[in-house]
Motif scaffolding. Structure first.
Motif, PDB file in Angstrom:
ATOM      1  N   ASN A 107      10.773   8.658 -12.182  1.00 32.39           N
ATOM      2  CA  ASN A 107      10.148   9.282 -11.010  1.00 32.39           C
ATOM      3  C   ASN A 107       9.145   8.343 -10.351  1.00 32.39           C
ATOM      4  N   LYS A 108       9.611   7.111 -10.113  1.00 28.70           N
ATOM      5  CA  LYS A 108       8.786   6.148  -9.396  1.00 28.70           C
ATOM      6  C   LYS A 108       9.662   5.032  -8.857  1.00 28.70           C
ATOM      7  N   PHE A 109       9.091   4.288  -7.913  1.00 31.03           N
ATOM      8  CA  PHE A 109       9.775   3.113  -7.388  1.00 31.03           C
ATOM      9  C   PHE A 109       9.479   1.951  -8.314  1.00 31.03           C
ATOM     10  N   ALA A 121       7.480  17.624   1.177  1.00 32.82           N
ATOM     11  CA  ALA A 121       6.071  17.969   1.395  1.00 32.82           C
ATOM     12  C   ALA A 121       5.420  17.102   2.474  1.00 32.82           C
ATOM     13  N   LEU A 122       5.810  15.838   2.550  1.00 35.67           N
ATOM     14  CA  LEU A 122       5.215  14.915   3.509  1.00 35.67           C
ATOM     15  C   LEU A 122       6.003  14.819   4.815  1.00 35.67           C
ATOM     16  N   MET A 161       0.836  -1.198   0.000  1.00 33.79           N
ATOM     17  CA  MET A 161       0.000   0.000   0.000  1.00 33.79           C
ATOM     18  C   MET A 161       0.873   1.252   0.000  1.00 33.79           C
ATOM     19  N   LEU A 162       1.988   1.213   0.725  1.00 32.07           N
ATOM     20  CA  LEU A 162       2.926   2.343   0.741  1.00 32.07           C
ATOM     21  C   LEU A 162       3.490   2.571  -0.653  1.00 32.07           C
ATOM     22  N   LEU A 163       3.869   1.504  -1.328  1.00 34.55           N
ATOM     23  CA  LEU A 163       4.385   1.603  -2.695  1.00 34.55           C
ATOM     24  C   LEU A 163       3.362   2.267  -3.606  1.00 34.55           C
ATOM     25  N   SER A 164       2.138   1.824  -3.536  1.00 35.01           N
ATOM     26  CA  SER A 164       1.078   2.390  -4.364  1.00 35.01           C
ATOM     27  C   SER A 164       0.846   3.868  -4.034  1.00 35.01           C
ATOM     28  N   PHE A 165       0.788   4.176  -2.748  1.00 29.53           N
ATOM     29  CA  PHE A 165       0.578   5.546  -2.304  1.00 29.53           C
ATOM     30  C   PHE A 165       1.683   6.468  -2.812  1.00 29.53           C
ATOM     31  N   VAL A 166       2.926   6.053  -2.607  1.00 27.77           N
ATOM     32  CA  VAL A 166       4.072   6.880  -2.998  1.00 27.77           C
ATOM     33  C   VAL A 166       4.140   7.045  -4.508  1.00 27.77           C
ATOM     34  N   ASN A 167       4.007   5.957  -5.264  1.00 30.34           N
ATOM     35  CA  ASN A 167       4.085   6.065  -6.728  1.00 30.34           C
ATOM     36  C   ASN A 167       2.944   6.902  -7.298  1.00 30.34           C
ATOM     37  N   THR A 168       1.772   6.810  -6.704  1.00 33.62           N
ATOM     38  CA  THR A 168       0.653   7.637  -7.168  1.00 33.62           C
ATOM     39  C   THR A 168       0.944   9.109  -6.915  1.00 33.62           C
ATOM     40  N   ARG A 169       1.445   9.407  -5.733  1.00 29.44           N
ATOM     41  CA  ARG A 169       1.787  10.806  -5.424  1.00 29.44           C
ATOM     42  C   ARG A 169       2.894  11.323  -6.328  1.00 29.44           C
ATOM     43  N   LEU A 170       3.903  10.495  -6.580  1.00 30.69           N
ATOM     44  CA  LEU A 170       4.994  10.904  -7.470  1.00 30.69           C
ATOM     45  C   LEU A 170       4.457  11.168  -8.879  1.00 30.69           C
ATOM     46  N   ASP A 228       1.268  11.959  -9.760  1.00 34.40           N
ATOM     47  CA  ASP A 228       0.241  12.997  -9.857  1.00 34.40           C
ATOM     48  C   ASP A 228       0.625  14.360  -9.290  1.00 34.40           C
ATOM     49  N   GLU A 229       1.516  14.399  -8.319  1.00 30.08           N
ATOM     50  CA  GLU A 229       1.731  15.650  -7.598  1.00 30.08           C
ATOM     51  C   GLU A 229       3.173  16.142  -7.490  1.00 30.08           C
ATOM     52  N   TYR A 230       4.154  15.244  -7.558  1.00 22.18           N
ATOM     53  CA  TYR A 230       5.533  15.652  -7.273  1.00 22.18           C
ATOM     54  C   TYR A 230       6.478  15.266  -8.399  1.00 22.18           C
ATOM     55  N   GLY A 231       7.397  16.145  -8.699  1.00 27.24           N
ATOM     56  CA  GLY A 231       8.350  15.922  -9.778  1.00 27.24           C
ATOM     57  C   GLY A 231       9.577  15.137  -9.380  1.00 27.24           C
ATOM     58  N   SER A 232       9.719  14.864  -8.077  1.00 28.71           N
ATOM     59  CA  SER A 232      10.880  14.109  -7.611  1.00 28.71           C
ATOM     60  C   SER A 232      10.604  13.539  -6.229  1.00 28.71           C
ATOM     61  N   LEU A 233      11.431  12.582  -5.858  1.00 29.09           N
ATOM     62  CA  LEU A 233      11.333  11.995  -4.518  1.00 29.09           C
ATOM     63  C   LEU A 233      11.644  13.054  -3.460  1.00 29.09           C
TER      64      LEU A 233
END
Length: 82
Positions: free
Chosen positions: A58-60, A34-35, A12-21, A23-28
């Motif tokens: 820009n994803k895991f 932000a978080l 779930m963390l993987l999905s959450f982080v990759n979705t945010r990367l 849709d919302e953030y240009g980099s880790l």
């Protein structure tokens, strides 16, 4: 947002982080800032399930060594060699 409010389940963390990367953030670095999350800790948590951050995508993504050992092992048992 603090690290303890992120999903505790690694998938779930993987999905959450990759979705945010995506849709919302240009980099880790932007996401972690932000978080209010430590990037090294996040990478370590996702590394435990075989994922590494790919800055070009820009994803895991699944670590290649992990992928190869999981995918090729059944073929080696079938008598095939590489």
């Amino acid at each position: 947002m603090y690290f303890d409010t992120l999903p505790s389940d690694p998938i779930m963390l993987l999905s959450f982080v990759n979705t945010r990367l995506r849709d919302e953030y240009g980099s880790l670095k932007e996401l972690c800032s932000a978080l209010d999350v430590d990037a090294a800790s996040l990478c370590a948590r996702l590394g435990q399930i075989g994922y590494v951050y790919n800055p070009e995508l820009n994803k895991f993504v699944q670590h290649l060594r992990q992928y190869i050992s999981i995918r090729l092992f059944p073929l080696q048992n079938a008598g095939l060699s590489f």
